[in-house]
Write a protein that holds these residues in place. Structure first.
Motif, mmCIF file in Angstrom:
data_model
loop_
_atom_site.group_PDB
_atom_site.id
_atom_site.type_symbol
_atom_site.label_atom_id
_atom_site.label_comp_id
_atom_site.label_asym_id
_atom_site.label_seq_id
_atom_site.Cartn_x
_atom_site.Cartn_y
_atom_site.Cartn_z
ATOM 1 N N ALA A 632 23.415 1.619 -25.927
ATOM 2 C CA ALA A 632 23.181 0.770 -27.095
ATOM 3 C C ALA A 632 23.720 1.463 -28.333
ATOM 4 N N LEU A 633 24.066 0.649 -29.337
ATOM 5 C CA LEU A 633 24.614 1.203 -30.577
ATOM 6 C C LEU A 633 23.636 2.165 -31.233
ATOM 7 N N ALA A 634 22.353 1.821 -31.230
ATOM 8 C CA ALA A 634 21.363 2.680 -31.875
ATOM 9 C C ALA A 634 21.302 4.043 -31.201
ATOM 10 N N GLU A 635 21.308 4.092 -29.882
ATOM 11 C CA GLU A 635 21.248 5.373 -29.183
ATOM 12 C C GLU A 635 22.517 6.185 -29.396
ATOM 13 N N GLN A 636 23.645 5.508 -29.529
ATOM 14 C CA GLN A 636 24.882 6.235 -29.825
ATOM 15 C C GLN A 636 24.795 6.910 -31.183
ATOM 16 N N ARG A 637 24.262 6.170 -32.172
ATOM 17 C CA ARG A 637 24.105 6.770 -33.504
ATOM 18 C C ARG A 637 23.105 7.913 -33.475
ATOM 19 N N ALA A 638 22.025 7.746 -32.707
ATOM 20 C CA ALA A 638 21.036 8.818 -32.601
ATOM 21 C C ALA A 638 21.653 10.069 -31.999
ATOM 22 N N LEU A 642 21.873 13.705 -33.889
ATOM 23 C CA LEU A 642 21.253 14.869 -33.258
ATOM 24 C C LEU A 642 22.290 15.950 -32.984
ATOM 25 N N THR A 643 23.498 15.552 -32.624
ATOM 26 C CA THR A 643 24.559 16.532 -32.396
ATOM 27 C C THR A 643 24.935 17.222 -33.700
ATOM 28 N N GLU A 644 25.055 16.466 -34.786
ATOM 29 C CA GLU A 644 25.375 17.064 -36.082
ATOM 30 C C GLU A 644 24.304 18.052 -36.520
ATOM 31 N N LEU A 645 23.062 17.816 -36.130
ATOM 32 C CA LEU A 645 21.970 18.719 -36.504
ATOM 33 C C LEU A 645 21.820 19.879 -35.534
ATOM 34 N N GLY A 646 22.713 19.993 -34.554
ATOM 35 C CA GLY A 646 22.689 21.130 -33.643
ATOM 36 C C GLY A 646 21.755 20.986 -32.472
ATOM 37 N N LEU A 647 21.348 19.757 -32.141
ATOM 38 C CA LEU A 647 20.464 19.538 -30.998
ATOM 39 C C LEU A 647 21.223 19.101 -29.755
ATOM 40 N N ALA A 652 21.621 18.585 -23.783
ATOM 41 C CA ALA A 652 22.326 18.947 -22.550
ATOM 42 C C ALA A 652 21.378 19.580 -21.536
ATOM 43 N N ARG A 653 20.350 20.298 -22.019
ATOM 44 C CA ARG A 653 19.394 20.930 -21.109
ATOM 45 C C ARG A 653 18.391 19.926 -20.542
ATOM 46 N N MET A 654 18.203 18.831 -21.259
ATOM 47 C CA MET A 654 17.216 17.848 -20.806
ATOM 48 C C MET A 654 17.777 17.032 -19.645
ATOM 49 N N PRO A 655 17.044 16.925 -18.548
ATOM 50 C CA PRO A 655 17.551 16.141 -17.400
ATOM 51 C C PRO A 655 17.812 14.679 -17.754
ATOM 52 N N HIS A 671 9.631 24.980 -32.718
ATOM 53 C CA HIS A 671 9.312 24.614 -34.097
ATOM 54 C C HIS A 671 10.564 24.123 -34.814
ATOM 55 N N GLY A 672 11.650 24.874 -34.708
ATOM 56 C CA GLY A 672 12.882 24.494 -35.381
ATOM 57 C C GLY A 672 13.492 23.227 -34.815
ATOM 58 N N GLU A 673 13.384 23.014 -33.498
ATOM 59 C CA GLU A 673 13.931 21.802 -32.889
ATOM 60 C C GLU A 673 13.154 20.561 -33.347
ATOM 61 N N ARG A 674 11.854 20.716 -33.483
ATOM 62 C CA ARG A 674 11.073 19.593 -33.998
ATOM 63 C C ARG A 674 11.450 19.288 -35.442
ATOM 64 N N SER A 675 11.658 20.308 -36.237
ATOM 65 C CA SER A 675 12.031 20.093 -37.628
ATOM 66 C C SER A 675 13.324 19.299 -37.723
ATOM 67 N N ARG A 676 14.279 19.607 -36.885
ATOM 68 C CA ARG A 676 15.546 18.869 -36.909
ATOM 69 C C ARG A 676 15.377 17.451 -36.353
#
Length: 724
Positions: A632-638, A642-647, A652-655, A671-676
């Motif tokens: 979906a377009l929304a998930e593509q934008r998400a 998330l990639t721009e924020l370094g997630l 990639a690690r998530m199954p 903590h830092g991943e939640r912040s992003r």
């Protein structure tokens, strides 16, 4: 496919008028106002209906079902508006006043007419069916089928092709929780159910007592009379269906009252003032939730029990008046009932203390469970259970006192009456002055009085607990009527000043002499704050702890209102824009301890603030036929944000990638991943202004620089709150 005649439907241009007329015809008592009929055709139909419903103070729920379930929805959703699309792409509305096999429509001329349910369903789903009609024709064309067989085959193939498609365009009307409870109760049909239940219960009680009259004549009469025995059997047989019907009505009343109470509690919980929520611990809030559950159960249980006891109370007085020692029996029965009332007030006081000690123990337990790691490291083991033991002891003692009063109320009262009643009949039994029939009536009155007082004691005990629970849940019930500012319709209808899609980052945020004082405080948290944030500007706001930065963030996010001064977006304050539109245009990422990762997917958490039109995805029919894009377009934008924020490494690690469950019961984020992730939420909201409260505090310099670069590429104005 069949279309309804135009004289049976309303043109979409009259959507506001149609909604008001349907609400009035359905007995929802809409509020008449100058802006009740929103007929600006530049707005989408759903938005016009929403604004009209808001002005009329009517609840509007947009709903949809899968294609095979459309018939069931038509039968049950009334009153509702159905959006119909003709072959010429003309939008019209069918006003459904009642459902069933032949739904009733409200026509533009004010009359009502029943139509075939299948005809209405076909007109509603015609736009979707036309999309797959060529495929169905291609399959059925070579076959030689009869008319009925062809119709069944077409319906089966349409169900197969469109089975996964959600058919929207149904707008159900209801009574919002902010309206008087009388309207909600009337709409739920509770008045009729309660009256029928009362009639059945009363008749059953009267027949149960009256059945003893023919039985007494048979047993105590001078001669055998089969007619009286037959009358006794008929009376008892009549009680059975009445009791069954009363039980069925009671079950329906319980369900509907539970729905009304829970919906009001849910809305009230979301509208509680921030100071009320932040002033209590999570355990105290959990205690209120438990009390709300107890309130619903006890209110219904005590209501039915006390109603039955009231019927038996009147019957008991009547029966006692026809037995020996009528005056003594009635006086004793009245005195025992008064003692029960006194015990009720004492029980309410004891129950209040029991509830208070239980809430304190619950709050302490939840707090210590949440801080268990801290206790293990920092608190001495010998001190772990001192407070818990003291709270538990107080709770046990308060429960012991309450149970003692409950015992007297539920057992002592009716047993005391049994002794009194038998004592009043004893002289007549010993002296033999009373007739056997009169003595039997008196004995029956004593036993009936015992049953009455037993039910009365049980109902009063439950009522005492119900009243105490109500004191705890009353603030939540009251908060349900605290409506957010709806905003001025004139401002909402101006795309240039209403945060229209595509205008992101083009608003000016101004603060003029803003001040804030928290309730119960003698000092201002903020005083004479003035600033201006121009479109596209990115400003850092620094200040020491306790300087009021987070208080300012709460004002910018619309959680609180300034006690003086004003905050404006393009010269429109929150009262003009409305709470909902203000929060659409100003997205806030609160501090870490005030934000939350829900136990949903990563995509759900990232898109929590995204606008509805951004998450609508592709064409539902094309997706059902397999020609829609996989994501979906929304998930593509998400994923991009998330990639721009370094997630990207985390995904990639998530199954499951974006579909991976995260939160307390799923994937554990640092903590830092939640912040992003919190940053991604506000970026995906496409708001005009983004406010970040200490959002970079948990990030290392390299990651923080990457986040700042991501913010730089966005068009939104940004206010970053940080420590010096």
């Amino acid at each position: 496919m069949t279309e309804l005649s135009p004289n049976l439907t309303w043109p979409a241009e009259r959507a506001g008028e149609a909604l008001f007329a349907l609400a009035q015809a359905a007995g929802l008592e809409p509020r008449e106002s100058a802006d009740a009929h929103i007929e600006n055709t530049e707005l989408a139909l759903s938005e016009r209906l929403e604004l009209s419903a808001r002005q009329a103070d009517v609840e509007l729920t947009s709903t949809g079902v899968s294609y095979p379930e459309t018939g069931k929805l038509i039968a049950s959703v009334a009153p509702a508006l159905l959006r119909l699309e003709s072959e010429g792409a003309e939008l019209r509305l069918a006003l459904l006043l009642s459902g069933g096999a032949r739904p009733m429509l409200l026509l533009p001329d004010g009359t009502r007419r029943r139509v075939d349910a299948e005809l209405l369903r076909s007109a509603w789903c015609g736009g979707f069916e036309r999309r797959v009609e060529p495929l169905i024709d291609g399959l059925l064309g070579p076959l030689e089928l009869g008319r009925k067989q062809a119709a069944r085959a077409r319906r089966a193939l349409a169900d197969e092709y469109l089975g996964a498609v959600e058919i929207g365009g149904a707008f159900a009307l209801g009574v919002p929780v902010s309206r008087p409870e009388r309207l909600r109760i009337q709409r739920a049909g509770l008045f009729g159910l309660a009256a029928t239940f009362a009639l059945c219960s009363t008749l059953a009680g009267v027949l149960s007592v009256a059945a003893w009259i023919p039985l007494g004549r048979v047993v105590l009469g001078d001669r055998w009379e089969p007619a009286w025995l037959l009358a006794w059997g008929l009376m008892l047989a009549s009680v059975i269906p009445l009791r069954w019907l009363a039980g069925a009505l009671q079950a329906r009343i319980v369900v509907r009252v539970g729905q009304l109470m829970r919906s009001r509690l849910l809305v009230g919980a979301t509208r509680l003032a921030p100071e009320r929520v932040l002033g209590e611990g999570s355990g105290a809030l959990l205690g209120r939730v438990l009390d709300s559950e107890k309130l619903e159960a006890l209110l219904l249980a005590s209501g039915f029990v006390l109603f039955g006891a009231a019927i038996d109370l009147a019957l008991t007085f009547w029966v006692l008046g026809h037995g020996p020692a009528a005056v003594q029996s009635r006086i004793g029965f009245a005195l025992i009932a008064v003692i029960g009332a006194i015990l009720f007030f004492r029980q309410r006081s004891n129950t209040s203390r029991e509830f208070a000690t239980r809430r304190a123990a619950t709050n302490d337990l939840v707090e210590r469970m949440a801080g268990q790691r801290t206790r293990l490291i920092q608190e001495a083991p010998e001190h772990w259970h001192r407070k818990e033991d003291a709270l538990l002891e107080r709770y046990i003692e308060s429960g012991r006192v309450a149970d003692r009063t409950t015992l007297w109320l539920t057992v002592g009262v009716h047993m005391g009456w049994l002794l009194w009643g038998l004592g009043a009949l004893w002289p007549a039994f010993v002296q033999g002055g009373a007739q056997p029939t009169a003595f039997a009536i008196g004995l029956g009155g004593v036993l009936l009085g015992q049953r009455t007082l037993r039910g009365l004691g049980l109902g009063l005990g439950q009522l005492a607990s119900c009243q105490v629970a109500w004191l705890q849940t009353r603030p939540i019930h009251a908060a349900a009527t605290d409506l957010p500012e709806p905003g001025l319709i004139s401002s909402l209808l101006q795309p240039a000043t209403a945060g229209a899609p595509g205008a992101t980052g083009m608003a000016t945020l101004r603060a003029r002499a803003v001040g804030l004082r928290h309730a119960g405080r003698d000092r201002d948290a903020l005083s004479s704050v003035e600033f201006e944030l121009q479109p596209g500007e990115r400003v850092v706001l620094e200040g020491p702890s306790g300087s009021g930065k987070s208080s300012l963030v709460s004002l910018l996010g619309g959680w609180r209102q300034p006690t003086e001064g004003s905050l404006r977006l393009d010269d429109l304050d929150r009262r003009s824009l409305g709470a909902e539109r203000w929060r659409e245009r100003v997205a806030v990422a609160p501090q870490f301890h005030e934000n939350f990762v829900f136990s949903g997917t990563l995509a759900f958490n990232a898109l929590l603030c995204a606008r509805a039109q951004e998450t609508s995805g592709s064409d539902p029919v094309e997706e059902a036929l397999g020609s829609a894009p996989p994501a979906a377009l929304a998930e593509q934008r998400a994923a991009e944000v998330l990639t721009e924020l370094g997630l990207d490494e985390v995904m990639a690690r998530m199954p499951g990638g974006l579909s991976q469950l995260v939160g307390e019961t799923g994937w554990q984020l640092s903590h830092g991943e939640r912040s992003r992730l919190f940053l991604a939420r506000v970026l995906l909201a496409d708001a005009d202004v983004i406010v970040l409260d200490e959002s970079l505090a948990a990030l290392d310099p390299v990651t923080a620089d990457r986040v700042l670069q991501c913010l730089e590429r966005r068009r939104s104005s940004c206010l970053l709150v940080a420590h010096p």
